[in-house]
Write an enzyme that holds these catalytic residues in place. Structure first.
Site, PDB file in Angstrom:
ATOM      1  N   LYS A 171      53.096  58.505 112.395  1.00 45.03           N
ATOM      2  CA  LYS A 171      51.859  58.139 113.108  1.00 45.03           C
ATOM      3  C   LYS A 171      51.679  56.618 113.110  1.00 45.03           C
ATOM      4  O   LYS A 171      52.342  55.911 112.342  1.00 45.03           O
ATOM      5  CB  LYS A 171      50.661  58.800 112.420  1.00 45.03           C
TER       6      LYS A 171
ATOM      7  N   TYR B  71      41.215  24.774 105.739  1.00 46.30           N
ATOM      8  CA  TYR B  71      39.813  25.140 105.992  1.00 46.30           C
ATOM      9  C   TYR B  71      39.045  25.348 104.683  1.00 46.30           C
ATOM     10  O   TYR B  71      39.554  25.973 103.751  1.00 46.30           O
ATOM     11  CB  TYR B  71      39.759  26.473 106.735  1.00 46.30           C
TER      12      TYR B  71
HETATM   13  C1  PLP Z   1      49.202  59.843 106.878  1.00 49.48           C
HETATM   14  C2  PLP Z   1      49.320  61.247 106.465  1.00 49.48           C
HETATM   15  C3  PLP Z   1      50.396  61.655 105.660  1.00 49.48           C
HETATM   16  C4  PLP Z   1      51.405  60.707 105.064  1.00 49.48           C
HETATM   17  O1  PLP Z   1      50.906  60.180 103.873  1.00 49.48           O
HETATM   18  P1  PLP Z   1      51.761  59.186 102.930  1.00 49.48           P
HETATM   19  O2  PLP Z   1      50.933  59.072 101.721  1.00 49.48           O
HETATM   20  O3  PLP Z   1      51.879  57.900 103.690  1.00 49.48           O
HETATM   21  O4  PLP Z   1      53.082  59.816 102.690  1.00 49.48           O
HETATM   22  C5  PLP Z   1      50.504  63.009 105.372  1.00 49.48           C
HETATM   23  N1  PLP Z   1      49.613  63.907 105.853  1.00 49.48           N
HETATM   24  C6  PLP Z   1      48.565  63.546 106.629  1.00 49.48           C
HETATM   25  C7  PLP Z   1      47.622  64.586 107.105  1.00 49.48           C
HETATM   26  C8  PLP Z   1      48.377  62.196 106.944  1.00 49.48           C
HETATM   27  O5  PLP Z   1      47.325  61.850 107.689  1.00 49.48           O
END
Ligand code: PLP
Length: 364
Positions: free
Chosen positions: A35, A247
């Protein structure tokens, strides 16, 4: 490095290695969570590398990511975490995408589909974001005949072995699965690999570990780092003692100081909060960040680096073996996933070690 912008190098072989490490640690199927453009590293390139490493199943955020992935992997199992399924199920059926239904409405719609296509459900076991409750699960089981193929839920504290919520969520998950009897059960993300086999079930949904992020509780970790960040040195100057840098004048020199300016700033996803808190690498030498992180630039103290190495145009290693994403996240008081995503979106990406091999997913 000749360009005037930072470069994020992504080691596709290391991602494949991490996939195989996880696979060796569990009897469950390891599914890759790609994702958010594969955590900022590039959906197509990352999935291509994972497919060569043997990955056959993927989780994406939404339909547009699923369609991109389907184009390069015609046969893989693709689960869509936040489907807009009930609004228009057609693209899911046409491209054999599995919606992860987060509500009773979506699940009912999937159960009633004329195609009787596979669907998954997300179960509310204690995360309280979305998902089917116990009542929803009973209602689905009582009113429908086409049940979900996969049931999943998400642990809130998988990185904390002793957290009481892990056992609570496990119990609720198992009870809900007893009603639905899905073929595949999936409770764990990356960290669950190290929680013990009873948390593995049939499918592990791995994101972070594939991309080289360390689990704080796993030491030494078999996971290989995946990214390096280099930024070009664009200017070098010398300031007297008791001069302010950048800054807000947050840093004042305590000696005659050679100051280097790197083309790297928060526009590239580098965290503002890392100011004055980390060092970059020039060969074997360390140069501390001094002054604020600006939109396009940061400044470093080069006084202790041999002058011959301080030539504008050289590439300076910001993330690498001396400083991991996890270390930078700690310094910036955020989580490593956020750092990865922002750098991936803000920097030019270069892929190293593209794996060679047959992608078995391809249609024969
Ligand atoms: C993002 C996500 C994962 C992956 O999690 P990690 O800790 O990065 O391995 C797994 N399941 C769901 C439902 C997620 O949203």
């Amino acid at each position: 490095m000749s360009s005037s912008e930072p470069e994020l190098e992504i080691d596709l072989c290391a991602i494949g290695w991490n996939f195989r490490v996880l696979t060796a640690l569990t009897a469950a199927t390891v599914s890759a969570v790609v994702k958010s453009d594969a955590y900022g590293l590039g959906l197509e390139a990352v999935a291509g590398g994972l497919a060569v490493a043997g990955c056959r199943s993927y989780f994406v955020a939404d339909l547009s990511e699923a369609e991109k992935l389907r184009r390069i992997l015609p046969r893989a199992a693709i689960y869509v975490l936040a489907p807009d399924y009930a609004a228009d199920p057609t693209p899911y059926h046409e491209r054999r995408l599995v919606p992860v239904c987060n509500s009773l409405e979506d699940a009912t719609c999937a159960a009633l589909s004329a195609e009787r296509a596979s669907y998954a459900v997300n179960l509310e076991t204690g995360f309280h974001r979305f998902g089917l409750t116990f009542d929803d699960v009973r209602r689905l089981a009582q009113t429908q005949t086409h049940f979900p193929t996969v049931a999943l839920s998400h642990l809130a504290c998988a990185e904390t072995r002793e957290a009481a919520t892990n056992a609570l969520q496990w119990n609720r998950f198992v009870s809900m699965c007893e009603i639905l009897r899905p073929r595949g059960r999936s409770l764990g993300a990356s960290a669950a690999i190290w929680l013990g086999r009873r948390f593995h079930f049939d499918i592990i949904r791995a994101g972070s570990a594939l991309y080289g992020l360390k689990m704080p509780t796993v030491d030494p970790s078999p996971i290989r780092p995946v990214v390096r960040l280099r930024a070009p040195l664009v200017a070098v100057q010398t300031a007297c003692a008791r001069e302010a840098v950048g800054y807000g004048a947050t840093f004042t020199t305590s000696r005659v100081t050679r100051i280097g300016t790197l083309a790297l700033g928060y526009s590239h996803g580098f965290p503002f909060a890392a100011a004055n808190r980390i060092s970059v690498n020039i060969g074997p030498h360390q140069a501390p960040l001094i002054g604020r992180v600006a939109m396009e630039y940061v400044t470093v103290d080069l006084t202790d680096v041999p002058e011959s190495l301080c030539r504008p145009g050289i590439g300076v290693e910001v993330i690498g073996p001396h400083l991991l994403i996890d270390d930078l996240a700690r310094a910036a008081q955020t989580n490593p996933q956020e750092i990865l995503l922002r750098l991936g979106a803000g920097c030019r990406r270069r892929y190293a070690n593209s794996p060679v091999g047959a992608v078995e997913d391809q249609d024969r």
